[in-house]
Write an enzyme that holds these catalytic residues in place. Sequence first.
Site, short mmCIF file in Angstrom:
data_model
loop_
_atom_site.label_atom_id
_atom_site.label_comp_id
_atom_site.label_asym_id
_atom_site.label_seq_id
_atom_site.Cartn_x
_atom_site.Cartn_y
_atom_site.Cartn_z
N CYS A 2 20.29 15.65 45.22
CA CYS A 2 20.21 16.38 46.49
C CYS A 2 18.80 16.92 46.68
CB CYS A 2 21.21 17.54 46.50
SG CYS A 2 22.91 17.00 46.25
N ARG A 33 16.34 11.87 49.10
CA ARG A 33 17.08 12.31 47.92
C ARG A 33 18.59 12.34 48.13
NH1 ARG A 33 13.67 15.06 44.24
NH2 ARG A 33 15.47 16.13 43.35
N ASN A 129 21.01 21.56 43.56
CA ASN A 129 20.77 20.17 43.16
C ASN A 129 21.12 20.07 41.68
OD1 ASN A 129 19.85 17.49 42.89
ND2 ASN A 129 17.80 18.20 42.32
N GLY A 130 22.05 19.18 41.34
CA GLY A 130 22.43 19.01 39.94
C GLY A 130 23.94 18.94 39.79
N GLU A 543 14.01 -7.57 38.87
CA GLU A 543 13.57 -6.60 39.87
C GLU A 543 13.71 -7.16 41.29
OE1 GLU A 543 11.96 -3.14 41.67
OE2 GLU A 543 13.07 -3.56 39.81
N LYS A 547 16.03 -5.50 44.22
CA LYS A 547 15.56 -5.08 45.54
C LYS A 547 16.48 -5.63 46.63
CE LYS A 547 12.81 -2.29 44.61
NZ LYS A 547 13.60 -2.09 43.48
N HIS A 566 24.05 -21.77 29.93
CA HIS A 566 25.14 -21.09 29.24
C HIS A 566 26.04 -20.33 30.22
CE1 HIS A 566 23.21 -22.15 25.48
NE2 HIS A 566 22.06 -21.67 25.98
N LYS A 667 17.03 8.49 45.99
CA LYS A 667 15.78 8.17 45.28
C LYS A 667 15.75 8.72 43.86
CE LYS A 667 11.42 6.74 45.32
NZ LYS A 667 11.14 5.32 45.39
#
Length: 672
Positions: A2, A33, A129-130, A543, A547, A566, A667
């Site tokens: 948050c 966030r 936040n947490g 990566e 994305k 495989h 984020k």
Amino acid sequence: MCGIFAYLNYNVSRERRYILEVLFNGLRRLEYRGYDSSGIALDADRAASPSDAPYAGAPPLVYRQEGKIENLVRSVYSEVDEKDVNLDAAFNVHAGIAHTRWATHGVPAPRNSHPQSSGAGDEFLVVHNGIITNYEVLKETLTRHGFTFESDTDTEVIPKLAKFVFDKSHDEEGDVTFSQVVMEVMRQLEGAYALIFKSPHYPNELIACKRGSTLILGVNELSGQQNGKAFHDVKALTTNGKPKELFFSSDLCAIVEHTKNYLALEDNEIVHIKDGSVSILKFDPHKEKPASVQRALSVLEMEVEQIKKGNYDHFMQKEIHEQPHSLTTTMRGRLKDGEVLLGGLKEHLKTIRRCRRVVFIGCGTSYNAALAARPFVEELTGIPVTMEVASDLLDRQGPIYREDTAVFVSQSGETADTLLALDYALENGALCVGITNTVGSTLSRKTHCGVHINAGCEIGVASTKAYTSQIVAMAMMALAIGSDQISTHARRNAIISGLTSLPSFVSEVLKLDAEMKELASSLIDSESLLVFGRGYNYATALEGALKVKEVALMHSEGMLAGEMKHGPLALVDENLPIIVIATRDACFSKQQSVIQQLLSRRGRLIVMCSKGDASAVCSNGSCRFIEVPGVADCLQPVINIIPLQLLAYHLTVLRGFDVDQPRNLAKSVTTQ
């Protein structure tokens, strides 16, 4: 995950309209966030209160709304009009708090949004936040004492606990200070948190505290004296009565447009703003009284332009195209006369060279960056390197030894799993190195040494420029550690030369933008995408696929090309798009073989190759090509990821999804 924000003006008149906009803009800067709900609290007009009211004055104005920040803005202005709230009312002193949420406990809804309240009258309001890990026990206890809970959040126990402490202290002792209430609340809380408290019992005061989650104090002196001397230490704030603005924020990007004077709170610190003065207390659960702390302010090296889109449509697009500059900044002052100078590692290089192994620890994109760095760290240092996903290391309680060097990679420096893994490594006596983009972050403070990647503020939820800067920072780290080895001297010089020219090659590969948009339009209806890489570019495959799935909401998988036979080969047909990364390196001939095997199964191939190599990798013309400039093989992942970033961006736009705020993501992952 948050974002919390607060604004207090002292000895300077501010209209309610202005205060609202400061709070809204703070939330806009923090929206990356979390963006499923939000809320604010500010003061009502002063009015006579009933004789049985718990405090003098009118209750605070509290607004909460589901959805993104603009939903809250529209809702607030609509409600203000309905209730005829005077936006022109001026306050010489005023304290407002705000919050943007990424849901962990309870669905996105106004009742689960912050500020959370102590109940009727909003005697205590909290933004958080947490995660509070013992909230169920606290909730049960408070319920037995007559409290009624309205939300599904873990946060609601905090303001109700504050009211419980306040009421009990008043009954037993009479007066109790705001900081005493908050300290007693902290004594009962378990977990990670950053909190800001507001209460009509303590008008024009704010209290903030933290344990584990980032919280910043910003200070803006309005007296016109900007020589910096007055703000060299927070103590100056406690003695002058000059006009000022004070801010709390989860991130520096939300205060840079107001001030460059800031302080990053340490764990268990309590910051109390009262009468325009700031006092900092160090909370110790084993001591009844806290110690007073004096802290120096830092000067923020960030410009407002960094947190604006400029001429770009989205932050992700801007940050992709900023990479020539961000890489230059990462290397600035660190490459000199063929040597690598990393001041953050200088005192620890000998210890690292003697370690039994290097353990890279990270999550998501940061893990992929470390994976890209692993081959050349092993090559240049001769030290074995192992990889750990932070959450998996914690789940297994994997062995970490005193002789290990544990390298923690995190863009924000606040990733919960990475920080818990850091605590675990510290307990086991390892030398801990941090690679982060955030000065003053928990990671940078807790590690023994490290490297700031200096990529600049990254606001798009999907990391782009931080990824490439992380790879370059770890390349420089490998060069510094291995600088005592004569056998790799020529290789080191070639890599250093490649680093200096890397930004210009990144500028060149960014010219593929239009081509990647065209490729994206051909893939818009595809349901899945495979990306094959190996060697240096296995991480590129992971990566690139990450994305695409993050922002385009399209199933994509990055795979080690050596594992194709495989199992994954069963998926290949003429409809499934497959990207094969086959740029020039030691694995080039093996990738040629992979391409031929996929073509023999009528695979729909998109081959990324070095310029001029198209005929060498696919002579029959049945492949689509992405040609990129060639650089030193260990730096090629920096070049190769950029077309995949552009592809993910354009796929997202064409599919009509939100680029900067993808579904269900945020984020800075500050929860487990």
